[in-house]
Design a protein around this motif. Structure first.
Motif, PDB file in Angstrom:
ATOM      1  N   PRO A 457       1.054  -1.264  -0.440  1.00 40.75           N
ATOM      2  CA  PRO A 457      -0.209   0.189  -0.189  1.00 40.75           C
ATOM      3  C   PRO A 457       0.520   1.367  -0.315  1.00 40.75           C
ATOM      4  N   GLY A 458       1.893   1.152   0.347  1.00 44.85           N
ATOM      5  CA  GLY A 458       2.879   2.642   0.349  1.00 44.85           C
ATOM      6  C   GLY A 458       3.393   2.279  -0.978  1.00 44.85           C
ATOM      7  N   ALA A 459       3.323   1.626  -1.978  1.00 41.17           N
ATOM      8  CA  ALA A 459       4.051   2.128  -2.799  1.00 41.17           C
ATOM      9  C   ALA A 459       2.478   2.905  -4.042  1.00 41.17           C
ATOM     10  N   LEU A 460       1.152   2.837  -3.511  1.00 44.65           N
ATOM     11  CA  LEU A 460       0.082   3.454  -4.435  1.00 44.65           C
ATOM     12  C   LEU A 460       0.446   4.912  -4.390  1.00 44.65           C
ATOM     13  N   TYR A 461      -0.624   5.654  -5.401  1.00 47.28           N
ATOM     14  CA  TYR A 461      -0.535   6.868  -5.533  1.00 47.28           C
ATOM     15  C   TYR A 461      -1.485   7.169  -4.455  1.00 47.28           C
ATOM     16  N   ARG A 462      -0.832   8.811  -4.454  1.00 48.21           N
ATOM     17  CA  ARG A 462      -1.579   9.611  -3.196  1.00 48.21           C
ATOM     18  C   ARG A 462      -1.227  11.831  -3.593  1.00 48.21           C
ATOM     19  N   GLY A 463      -1.776  12.127  -3.107  1.00 50.66           N
ATOM     20  CA  GLY A 463      -1.532  13.389  -3.286  1.00 50.66           C
ATOM     21  C   GLY A 463      -2.050  14.111  -5.136  1.00 50.66           C
ATOM     22  N   VAL A 464      -0.979  14.816  -5.449  1.00 52.33           N
ATOM     23  CA  VAL A 464      -1.689  15.094  -6.426  1.00 52.33           C
ATOM     24  C   VAL A 464      -1.529  14.528  -8.061  1.00 52.33           C
ATOM     25  N   LEU A 465      -0.447  13.370  -7.639  1.00 55.69           N
ATOM     26  CA  LEU A 465      -0.518  12.684  -8.754  1.00 55.69           C
ATOM     27  C   LEU A 465      -2.004  11.115  -8.796  1.00 55.69           C
ATOM     28  N   LEU A 466      -2.283  11.373  -7.656  1.00 47.57           N
ATOM     29  CA  LEU A 466      -3.603  10.472  -7.691  1.00 47.57           C
ATOM     30  C   LEU A 466      -4.796  11.299  -8.222  1.00 47.57           C
ATOM     31  N   ASP A 467      -4.779  12.476  -7.565  1.00 42.44           N
ATOM     32  CA  ASP A 467      -6.489  13.798  -8.086  1.00 42.44           C
ATOM     33  C   ASP A 467      -6.095  13.755  -9.500  1.00 42.44           C
ATOM     34  N   ALA A 468      -4.187  13.849 -10.533  1.00 44.96           N
ATOM     35  CA  ALA A 468      -4.285  13.594 -11.971  1.00 44.96           C
ATOM     36  C   ALA A 468      -4.851  12.371 -12.746  1.00 44.96           C
ATOM     37  N   ALA A 469      -4.274  11.583 -11.915  1.00 42.94           N
ATOM     38  CA  ALA A 469      -4.370  10.284 -12.868  1.00 42.94           C
ATOM     39  C   ALA A 469      -5.731  10.296 -12.880  1.00 42.94           C
ATOM     40  N   ARG A 470      -6.861  10.221 -11.235  1.00 40.49           N
ATOM     41  CA  ARG A 470      -8.289  10.171 -11.171  1.00 40.49           C
ATOM     42  C   ARG A 470      -8.903  10.558 -12.089  1.00 40.49           C
ATOM     43  N   THR A 471      -8.942  11.998 -12.168  1.00 45.24           N
ATOM     44  CA  THR A 471      -9.348  12.796 -13.385  1.00 45.24           C
ATOM     45  C   THR A 471      -8.973  12.175 -14.908  1.00 45.24           C
ATOM     46  N   GLU A 472      -7.846  12.025 -14.965  1.00 39.64           N
ATOM     47  CA  GLU A 472      -7.849  11.608 -17.079  1.00 39.64           C
ATOM     48  C   GLU A 472      -8.113  10.281 -17.260  1.00 39.64           C
ATOM     49  N   ASP A 500      -9.888   6.659  -0.368  1.00 43.53           N
ATOM     50  CA  ASP A 500     -11.444   7.169   0.093  1.00 43.53           C
ATOM     51  C   ASP A 500     -11.511   6.588   1.559  1.00 43.53           C
ATOM     52  N   HIS A 501     -10.742   5.294   1.845  1.00 44.98           N
ATOM     53  CA  HIS A 501     -10.803   4.962   2.806  1.00 44.98           C
ATOM     54  C   HIS A 501      -9.711   5.524   3.756  1.00 44.98           C
ATOM     55  N   ALA A 502      -8.907   6.147   3.711  1.00 42.43           N
ATOM     56  CA  ALA A 502      -8.182   6.844   4.649  1.00 42.43           C
ATOM     57  C   ALA A 502      -9.032   8.340   4.842  1.00 42.43           C
ATOM     58  N   ALA A 503     -10.077   8.544   3.695  1.00 37.87           N
ATOM     59  CA  ALA A 503     -10.581  10.039   3.592  1.00 37.87           C
ATOM     60  C   ALA A 503     -12.097   9.504   4.386  1.00 37.87           C
ATOM     61  N   ALA A 504     -12.156   8.862   4.831  1.00 36.88           N
ATOM     62  CA  ALA A 504     -13.250   8.536   5.644  1.00 36.88           C
ATOM     63  C   ALA A 504     -13.041   8.030   6.553  1.00 36.88           C
ATOM     64  N   GLU A 505     -12.367   7.454   7.379  1.00 34.47           N
ATOM     65  CA  GLU A 505     -11.691   7.586   8.448  1.00 34.47           C
ATOM     66  C   GLU A 505     -11.245   8.521   9.023  1.00 34.47           C
ATOM     67  N   VAL A 506     -10.574  10.021   8.098  1.00 36.20           N
ATOM     68  CA  VAL A 506     -10.117  11.316   8.575  1.00 36.20           C
ATOM     69  C   VAL A 506     -11.368  11.861   8.696  1.00 36.20           C
ATOM     70  N   ALA A 507     -13.002  11.484   7.864  1.00 36.00           N
ATOM     71  CA  ALA A 507     -13.570  12.282   8.272  1.00 36.00           C
ATOM     72  C   ALA A 507     -14.261  11.467   9.631  1.00 36.00           C
ATOM     73  N   ARG A 508     -14.415   9.899   9.835  1.00 36.13           N
ATOM     74  CA  ARG A 508     -15.125   9.795  10.410  1.00 36.13           C
ATOM     75  C   ARG A 508     -14.016   9.990  12.093  1.00 36.13           C
ATOM     76  N   THR A 509     -12.945  10.714  12.278  1.00 36.52           N
ATOM     77  CA  THR A 509     -12.439  11.207  13.228  1.00 36.52           C
ATOM     78  C   THR A 509     -12.609  12.119  14.083  1.00 36.52           C
ATOM     79  N   ALA A 510     -12.961  12.917  12.116  1.00 36.50           N
ATOM     80  CA  ALA A 510     -13.135  14.670  12.645  1.00 36.50           C
ATOM     81  C   ALA A 510     -14.808  15.077  13.286  1.00 36.50           C
TER      82      ALA A 510
END
Length: 541
Positions: A457-472, A500-510
């Motif tokens: 999982p540490g080799a997965l896309y995150r941040g700007v690279l993920l946003d760009a790849a997701r859009t394209e 999305d899982h990490a974002a959901a965890e952040v939202a749940r924590t928030a």
């Protein structure tokens, strides 16, 4: 058998059909490398690879050796070969490409030395340099014929033996995306005692265009430079495109070696261009009309890197010959020197159905490495990266049959970089998709790294690279199934899911923190109210 017959209905001609079936047999045997097949069959890897290339009918012994190495039924394949041979013999001369005196966009090989003309001074100069220096560089523009000069020129010269090099073996490699592994596999082969191994590194610029690791580039170059060691029986010749020549200065040892021994090849003068046009035809008992020769000389002389386009034009003229003559009428019919490649490519593309055309576009773009401040280059890819379903497989075979693509061992590539600029449709696609292609190349490399690391999982896309790849590549209008292969799609899906899982965890924590903060405020307020009431009652009984 029904499924196989359906898969080869599109293949044009008995030779191409037999080659396609041989490649299918190899795939069914687990896709062993041609080096592995060579050990089993008793024939060289290039001979077996050529048998499945579809350019000419292999001999029956070579065909049966290929089949035997793949575990096939020799009796069945003997009948298949005879059927193909009978059909091939009955074809008209117009479709008999194995007898063509020109190679089109594909490079000339050592077997084509009888058709290779016009470069005698350069061949002799290279042989002289490699006999006197351990590391030599051949430099020339794209389309100047470096690959053909090495294979049909220098290899043949060395094999004939000039007495200057005690030749033990000749090995050829292209760096590709994993150059160190490719080189170590060659250097690990046994050498002839007391004789030199000549290593030819073709398309050396791939260490800059395809290898993403600066450290691996340095290691690759350092390995090559071991040829300079006193006891090493290795001689190295690198062939590099002129526009990447300056990159060689990034490594001091390489720069020093190149400065000591290099050959810069230029366009051939008119008299030698005429030889390259006329002599192959004479070898085949043909005549090139003088007006055609003059027209080609006028255009090629002023066209940098025009040799593959000239060869393709002549191949198309040969296919449209009138009797024994290559005519001006045929030259004009294909659009002349500049239009011949586009004429061929457009003819193939416009003959495809809608699904095939979409697959062809995605496949061709995958085979291009868009330049960043440099010209666009071809990008060899493994067959596994192309991931051919039935439609894509049909398209691949059509493009190979038309000699727009070549298949060499386990990789596929454009027949020549000239195709990128000479075919307006492909050039337009590259220009339109340039930014997406850069993103796609990074995504491909990241997905392969993720796989090598065990889907960490540490080799997965995150941040700007993920946003760009997701859009394209993940929005509905971008048809990701046509662009991404299974590994790339799996990698992007895993990246999105993890995000999305990490974002959901952040939202749940928030939300939890918000609830806890609210409760704390309520508790503090309640406690303060109780204290105030107590205090007020004490002071005012």
């Amino acid at each position: 058998m029904g499924r196989r017959e359906k898969a080869i209905d599109h293949v044009e001609g008995p030779v191409q059909r037999l080659a396609h079936e041989l490649r299918q047999l190899r795939a069914e045997a687990g896709s062993p490398t041609y080096r592995e097949l060579a050990h089993r069959a008793g024939y060289s890897a290039p001979t077996l690879s050529e048998a499945a290339a579809g350019r000419k009918l292999p001999t029956l012994p070579v065909t049966l050796a290929y089949v035997r190495a793949c575990g096939g039924d020799e009796d069945e394949w003997a009948q298949r070969w005879q059927t193909a041979a009978d059909a091939h013999a009955g074809q008209s001369a117009d479709g008999d490409d194995d007898e063509a005196p020109y190679r089109g966009l594909t490079r000339y090989s050592a077997d084509d030395q009888h058709l290779f003309f016009g470069r005698t001074p350069e061949v002799e100069r290279l042989a002289h340099l490699i006999a006197r220096h351990r590391v030599v560089a051949l430099v020339g523009a794209s389309g100047s014929g470096k690959s053909s000069l090495l294979r049909a020129g220098l290899v043949s010269q060395l094999q004939r033996g000039s007495g200057d090099v005690q030749l033990g073996a000749i090995r050829i490699c292209t760096p590709g995306p994993d150059p160190v592994r490719a080189l170590r596999s060659l250097l690990a082969l046994p050498d002839q005692e007391g004789r030199d191994t000549v290593l030819l590194v073709d398309q050396f610029e791939e260490i800059f265009t395809l290898c993403p690791s600066p450290q691996e580039r340095v290691e690759f170059i350092d390995l090559l430079l071991t040829a300079q060691e006193t006891r090493n029986q290795l001689r190295v010749l690198i062939a590099v495109r002129a526009d990447f020549y300056g990159h060689c200065a990034d490594h001091q040892g390489l720069a020093d070696a190149v400065n000591r021994a290099h050959l810069l090849i230029s366009s051939m003068p008119p008299e030698r261009l005429r030889e390259a046009i006329v002599r192959p035809a004479q070898q085949a008992g043909l005549l090139v009309e003088r007006t055609v020769t003059d027209q080609l000389l006028e255009e090629v002389t002023h066209e940098p890197g025009g040799l593959p386009l000239m060869s393709h034009t002549l191949l198309e003229l040969w296919r449209r010959r009138t009797g024994r003559r290559l005519t001006l009428a045929a030259y004009e019919a294909i659009g002349g020197f500049r239009g011949a490649v586009a004429h061929t490519a457009e003819g193939v593309f416009t003959g495809l159905g809608p699904d095939q055309a979409s697959a062809a576009r995605a496949m061709l773009l995958r085979l291009v490495a868009p330049g960043e401040g440099a010209p666009d280059t071809r990008r060899p890819v493994p067959r596994t990266e192309l991931q051919t379903n039935e439609v894509q497989g049909e398209v691949l075979e059509r493009l190979i049959a038309a000699r727009l693509l070549t298949i060499d061992d386990d990789s596929v590539e454009l027949a020549h970089e000239a195709l990128i600029t000479a075919w307006p449709r492909l050039q337009r696609w590259v220009d339109e998709e340039r930014e997406r292609l850069h993103l796609h190349r990074r995504l491909t490399e990241a997905a392969q790294t993720w796989k090598v690391l065990g889907e960490d999982p540490g080799a997965l896309y995150r941040g700007v690279l993920l946003d760009a790849a997701r859009t394209e590549f993940s929005t509905p209008g971008n048809r990701p199934a046509e662009i991404l292969n299974d590994l790339e799609a799996e990698f992007l899906t895993a990246s999105i899911t993890e995000h999305d899982h990490a974002a959901a965890e952040v939202a749940r924590t928030a939300r939890l923190m918000q609830i806890m903060t609210t409760l704390l405020v309520v508790l503090v307020a309640s406690g303060l109210s109780i204290w105030l009431m107590w205090y007020f009652n004490r002071e005012h009984p």
